[in-house]
Design a protein around this motif. Sequence first.
Motif, mmCIF file in Angstrom:
data_model
loop_
_atom_site.group_PDB
_atom_site.id
_atom_site.type_symbol
_atom_site.label_atom_id
_atom_site.label_comp_id
_atom_site.label_asym_id
_atom_site.label_seq_id
_atom_site.Cartn_x
_atom_site.Cartn_y
_atom_site.Cartn_z
ATOM 1 N N VAL A 232 9.062 9.488 -46.368
ATOM 2 C CA VAL A 232 8.900 10.923 -46.157
ATOM 3 C C VAL A 232 10.299 11.521 -46.140
ATOM 4 C CG1 VAL A 232 8.088 12.745 -44.619
ATOM 5 C CG2 VAL A 232 6.760 10.639 -44.860
ATOM 6 N N ALA A 233 10.656 12.245 -47.174
ATOM 7 C CA ALA A 233 11.999 12.809 -47.283
ATOM 8 C C ALA A 233 12.080 14.150 -46.573
ATOM 9 C CB ALA A 233 12.383 12.971 -48.751
ATOM 10 N N GLY A 234 13.307 14.502 -46.142
ATOM 11 C CA GLY A 234 13.500 15.749 -45.409
ATOM 12 C C GLY A 234 13.149 16.981 -46.207
ATOM 13 N N ASN A 235 13.408 16.949 -47.522
ATOM 14 C CA ASN A 235 13.010 18.051 -48.396
ATOM 15 C C ASN A 235 12.895 17.521 -49.823
ATOM 16 O OD1 ASN A 235 15.683 17.794 -49.191
ATOM 17 N ND2 ASN A 235 16.130 19.984 -49.151
ATOM 18 N N ASP A 236 12.584 18.395 -50.762
ATOM 19 C CA ASP A 236 12.379 17.960 -52.142
ATOM 20 C C ASP A 236 13.663 17.444 -52.776
ATOM 21 O OD1 ASP A 236 9.734 18.667 -51.951
ATOM 22 O OD2 ASP A 236 9.955 20.577 -53.020
ATOM 23 N N GLN A 237 14.793 18.089 -52.490
ATOM 24 C CA GLN A 237 16.054 17.620 -53.051
ATOM 25 C C GLN A 237 16.344 16.188 -52.622
ATOM 26 O OE1 GLN A 237 18.875 20.991 -52.088
ATOM 27 N NE2 GLN A 237 19.774 20.287 -53.995
ATOM 28 N N CYS A 238 16.190 15.931 -51.349
ATOM 29 C CA CYS A 238 16.394 14.578 -50.826
ATOM 30 C C CYS A 238 15.429 13.608 -51.499
ATOM 31 C CB CYS A 238 16.203 14.583 -49.321
ATOM 32 S SG CYS A 238 16.333 12.973 -48.534
ATOM 33 N N ALA A 239 14.176 14.010 -51.654
ATOM 34 C CA ALA A 239 13.167 13.148 -52.270
ATOM 35 C C ALA A 239 13.535 12.804 -53.704
ATOM 36 C CB ALA A 239 11.802 13.832 -52.223
#
Length: 332
Positions: A232-239
């Motif tokens: 589970v990434a902090g946001n889409d960019q991180c993902a």
Amino acid sequence: MVDVAKRAGVSRATASLVIRDAPGPSAASRERVRAAAAELGYRPDVAAQALRRRQSRLLGVMFSAHDPFHADLIESIYAATEDAGYNVVLSAVVPSRDEHRAFDALTASRCAAVILLGASEAGATDFGSQLPVVEIGRPPKGTQFDAVHTADDEGARLAVDHLVSLGHRDIVHIDGGDRPGAAERRAGYLEAMRSHGLEQQARVLPGDYTEQSGSAAARTLVDSGELPTAVVAGNDQCAVGVLDELRRSGVDVPGQVSIVGYDDSRLARLAHVDLTTVRQDAEQLVRLAVTSVVERLDGGRELDPEPRVFSLSPHLVVRGSTAPARLTRTAG
């Protein structure tokens, strides 16, 4: 304005009324004035109008130039402010230009109010004393201005619940550091893991909402020799950083590792990314923020010391980056 009036054969006062779309002039006069303005390339002097009105009708927006979700918010801001009779002035935060410089540029531009997109917690507490401010993205802490945000703890729980329903048990969270909503997303992840009896498997890796932090976290997981079945990434960019690093390392996504982002930014919707993510309603966030600040400017709330806070529910958007868990967890 004088040139337009002469070309149209009307008085300067009549030309001014037409340009301002005020009542009074006949339809024929309006047609002549508009035609003359078009021929002469006339555009109203916004700064001069602001000085006469003693209010600029400008709303400043401070945003991060590197956040794709801010681009979605800005697109909605233009539509919402135009409907409210305001224009937008943008001021970007970049590595060479911090939040205080970006905010000062908006006050120097005589903005009537400012919308903050994702201001840091330390910076946000300093804003709001000079003019009305509304923040999008973070529950207010130590501030006295209005705020609109998504219930980020709820969003993280949606992500974990989705992964658990697919059979995942080893689920890692990549944190957002001190960025807006990060603390709430982290708390929601931990609470969801506890609620499913998975508190012993809960792991939080450091991050900061950037693609680079996602890539670094994924590298750490790959180098450990034992991958989780889901992230589970902090946001889409991180993902996207996680996704890219895992694929470069020969890890099948979502076959070996499922990934969930947060925001449902335009990045998540790219065909080659196809990211399962928690959706924030950009249009609704903006509508509430613009309504709030315009009511302070035009609706008599400018002296109201009590801040208003709006919290919206997120929604899960399932795409191709999540799948049922596999038994193997070794790096490819």
